[in-house]
Motif scaffolding. Structure first.
Motif, PDB file in Angstrom:
ATOM      1  N   PRO A  34       0.746  -1.357   0.086  1.00  0.00           N
ATOM      2  CA  PRO A  34      -0.045  -0.089  -0.151  1.00  0.00           C
ATOM      3  C   PRO A  34       0.843   1.150   0.076  1.00  0.00           C
ATOM      4  CG  PRO A  34      -0.124  -0.967   2.181  1.00  0.00           C
ATOM      5  CD  PRO A  34       0.846  -2.096   1.289  1.00  0.00           C
ATOM      6  N   ALA A 125       4.934  10.494   8.497  1.00  0.00           N
ATOM      7  CA  ALA A 125       4.198   9.560   9.378  1.00  0.00           C
ATOM      8  C   ALA A 125       4.701   9.321  10.597  1.00  0.00           C
ATOM      9  CB  ALA A 125       4.131   8.370   8.477  1.00  0.00           C
ATOM     10  N   MET A 129       2.473   9.613  13.882  1.00  0.00           N
ATOM     11  CA  MET A 129       2.147   8.602  14.917  1.00  0.00           C
ATOM     12  C   MET A 129       3.353   8.711  16.004  1.00  0.00           C
ATOM     13  SD  MET A 129       0.180   6.755  13.011  1.00  0.00           S
ATOM     14  CE  MET A 129       0.252   5.227  13.794  1.00  0.00           C
ATOM     15  N   SER A 131       6.258   7.709  16.463  1.00  0.00           N
ATOM     16  CA  SER A 131       6.577   6.063  16.488  1.00  0.00           C
ATOM     17  C   SER A 131       7.424   5.919  15.373  1.00  0.00           C
ATOM     18  CB  SER A 131       5.557   5.427  16.614  1.00  0.00           C
ATOM     19  OG  SER A 131       5.938   4.239  15.940  1.00  0.00           O
ATOM     20  N   SER A 133       8.188   2.877  14.533  1.00  0.00           N
ATOM     21  CA  SER A 133       7.943   1.629  14.015  1.00  0.00           C
ATOM     22  C   SER A 133       7.670   1.823  12.197  1.00  0.00           C
ATOM     23  CB  SER A 133       6.906   0.973  14.284  1.00  0.00           C
ATOM     24  OG  SER A 133       6.807   1.091  15.832  1.00  0.00           O
ATOM     25  N   ILE A 134       7.096   2.540  11.821  1.00  0.00           N
ATOM     26  CA  ILE A 134       6.674   3.046  10.563  1.00  0.00           C
ATOM     27  C   ILE A 134       8.236   2.848   9.452  1.00  0.00           C
ATOM     28  CG2 ILE A 134       6.993   5.321  10.494  1.00  0.00           C
ATOM     29  CD1 ILE A 134       3.947   4.068   9.179  1.00  0.00           C
ATOM     30  N   TYR A 136      10.515   0.723   9.479  1.00  0.00           N
ATOM     31  CA  TYR A 136      10.221  -0.620   8.730  1.00  0.00           C
ATOM     32  C   TYR A 136       9.978  -0.899   7.362  1.00  0.00           C
ATOM     33  CZ  TYR A 136      11.306  -1.783  13.730  1.00  0.00           C
ATOM     34  OH  TYR A 136      11.816  -2.118  14.909  1.00  0.00           O
ATOM     35  N   LEU A 138      10.385   1.074   5.223  1.00  0.00           N
ATOM     36  CA  LEU A 138      11.598   1.443   4.038  1.00  0.00           C
ATOM     37  C   LEU A 138      12.013   0.450   3.446  1.00  0.00           C
ATOM     38  CD1 LEU A 138      13.962   4.179   5.686  1.00  0.00           C
ATOM     39  CD2 LEU A 138      12.414   4.503   3.602  1.00  0.00           C
ATOM     40  N   ALA A 139      12.227  -0.829   4.002  1.00  0.00           N
ATOM     41  CA  ALA A 139      12.690  -2.023   3.259  1.00  0.00           C
ATOM     42  C   ALA A 139      11.764  -2.245   2.228  1.00  0.00           C
ATOM     43  CB  ALA A 139      12.383  -3.360   4.173  1.00  0.00           C
ATOM     44  N   PHE A 140      10.347  -1.795   2.089  1.00  0.00           N
ATOM     45  CA  PHE A 140       9.454  -2.241   0.887  1.00  0.00           C
ATOM     46  C   PHE A 140       9.439  -1.007  -0.052  1.00  0.00           C
ATOM     47  CE2 PHE A 140       7.999  -4.720   4.538  1.00  0.00           C
ATOM     48  CZ  PHE A 140       8.193  -5.989   4.140  1.00  0.00           C
ATOM     49  N   LEU A 142      11.698   1.577  -0.447  1.00  0.00           N
ATOM     50  CA  LEU A 142      12.835   1.908  -1.208  1.00  0.00           C
ATOM     51  C   LEU A 142      12.897   1.196  -2.673  1.00  0.00           C
ATOM     52  CD1 LEU A 142      15.607   2.402   1.456  1.00  0.00           C
ATOM     53  CD2 LEU A 142      14.370   4.143   0.086  1.00  0.00           C
ATOM     54  N   PRO A 143      13.053  -0.235  -2.638  1.00  0.00           N
ATOM     55  CA  PRO A 143      12.947  -0.994  -3.936  1.00  0.00           C
ATOM     56  C   PRO A 143      11.766  -0.414  -4.939  1.00  0.00           C
ATOM     57  CG  PRO A 143      13.345  -2.424  -2.337  1.00  0.00           C
ATOM     58  CD  PRO A 143      12.787  -1.091  -1.467  1.00  0.00           C
TER      59      PRO A 143
END
Lengths: 194, 127
Positions: A34, A125, A129, A131, A133-134, A136, A138-140, A142-143
């Motif tokens: 998303p 974001a 928030m 926080s 946690s969001i 993480y 980046l791993a999705f 960035l590519p």
């Protein structure tokens, strides 16, 4: 290019950016992640930065987000804040690279714009928030930004080539001197052509 | 493509790999045997509710008022999930159950965050 011509072209860019922003939001996301979009509206922001410099690019970017979110009915919502921050950050980065880093091609700048767009969004974001946690995500993201940045970069090559050939905008004139508009970015384009 | 472009692409891929590794270490490698865990629920960054998660606890549903509507959280023993949410994409629901410390469900449209904390008597681990 006269002031009137510039104003008309500038207005066209804002209108185009708004339309792409809204229409792109209507297309169902083809990716399983998303928030991933092609970023067609950023193509318009890039063209604005490229032709008229940072301030005009920022104006186009900000105006199209405001108008686009008014049309979409998300004005001043978190989604609006995310769009806005992504747009502003990526415009700043793209303008910086165009001005000070001629070693990058248009596609490179486009990729940097896409990546910084996502980074700016995630930063906002995280602030909303309160926080971390969001990040993480980046791993999705960035590519994905890499791929979408390459695609929009290719589109930009085509768009700038057509603008130049159509004679609507004298992109190449800056390098030969004597151009009234175009300044650094135009000369940059000659170095970066092909 | 220029040399600088390629450097940029490699750099982005490295950053993505790094964040993927951190994600993997933080969330997936935590032991599933953690005890004394609790689910911390935040709305707009403020903690609105903390639920102790017990291994043999009962199943229960909690309701939290988010930014755009009510979020229904389901607790089943030591695990928790988002059962109903008013967000358009339903990512938080699709994520399913979480139970290991450090795992979290973030519903950005609704500004609701569920995070598992605690376990092994430690509040946090420095890396």
């Amino acid at each position: 290019m006269s002031d009137t011509r510039k104003m008309v072209f500038f207005s066209l860019l804002v209108a185009l950016g708004t339309t792409l922003h809204v229409v792109e939001g209507m297309i169902p996301n083809p990716f399983p992640i998303p928030g991933v979009k092609l970023g067609l509206a950023n193509v318009v922001t890039f063209v604005a930065v490229y032709l008229y410099g940072l301030r005009s690019g920022l104006a186009v970017g900000v105006l199209r987000v405001i108008l686009g979110s008014l049309v979409g009915g998300v004005f001043l919502s978190p989604a609006f804040l995310l769009s806005m921050s992504g747009s502003v950050v990526s415009t700043l980065i793209m303008a910086f690279l165009l001005r000070f880093a001629p070693c990058f091609s248009i596609r490179g700048v486009s990729v940097a714009g896409a990546v910084s767009h996502n980074a700016g969004q995630l930063l906002t974001a995280a602030l909303i928030m309160r926080s971390c946690s969001i990040f993480y995500y980046l791993a999705f993201l960035l590519p994905a930004a890499l791929v979408t940045g390459m695609i929009t970069g290719h589109l930009l090559d085509m768009v700038l080539g057509r603008l130049e050939r159509s004679g609507v905008v004298q992109i190449y004139a800056g390098g030969k001197g004597g151009s009234d508009n175009g300044e650094y970015v135009c000369r940059g384009y000659i170095r970066r052509a092909l | 493509m220029r040399k600088a472009d390629n450097c940029l692409i490699v750099g982005v891929l490295l950053a993505a790999a790094l964040s993927a590794m951190i994600y993997y270490r933080v969330t997936l490698l935590r032991t599933a045997t953690a005890v004394d865990t609790r689910a911390v629920i935040k709305v707009r960054g403020r903690i609105v509710r903390t639920i102790d998660l017990l291994k043999d606890g009962k199943q229960s549903v909690y309701q939290v008022q988010g930014s755009i509507g009510h979020a229904h959280l389901e607790v089943d023993g030591s695990r928790v999930r988002m059962r109903e949410a008013p967000c358009p994409d339903r990512t938080c629901i699709l994520q399913g159950w979480i139970e290991r410390p450090g795992e979290s469900i973030v519903c950005l449209p609704n500004l609701v965050e569920i995070r598992i904390e605690g376990g092994n008597g430690l509040d946090a681990v420095t890396r």
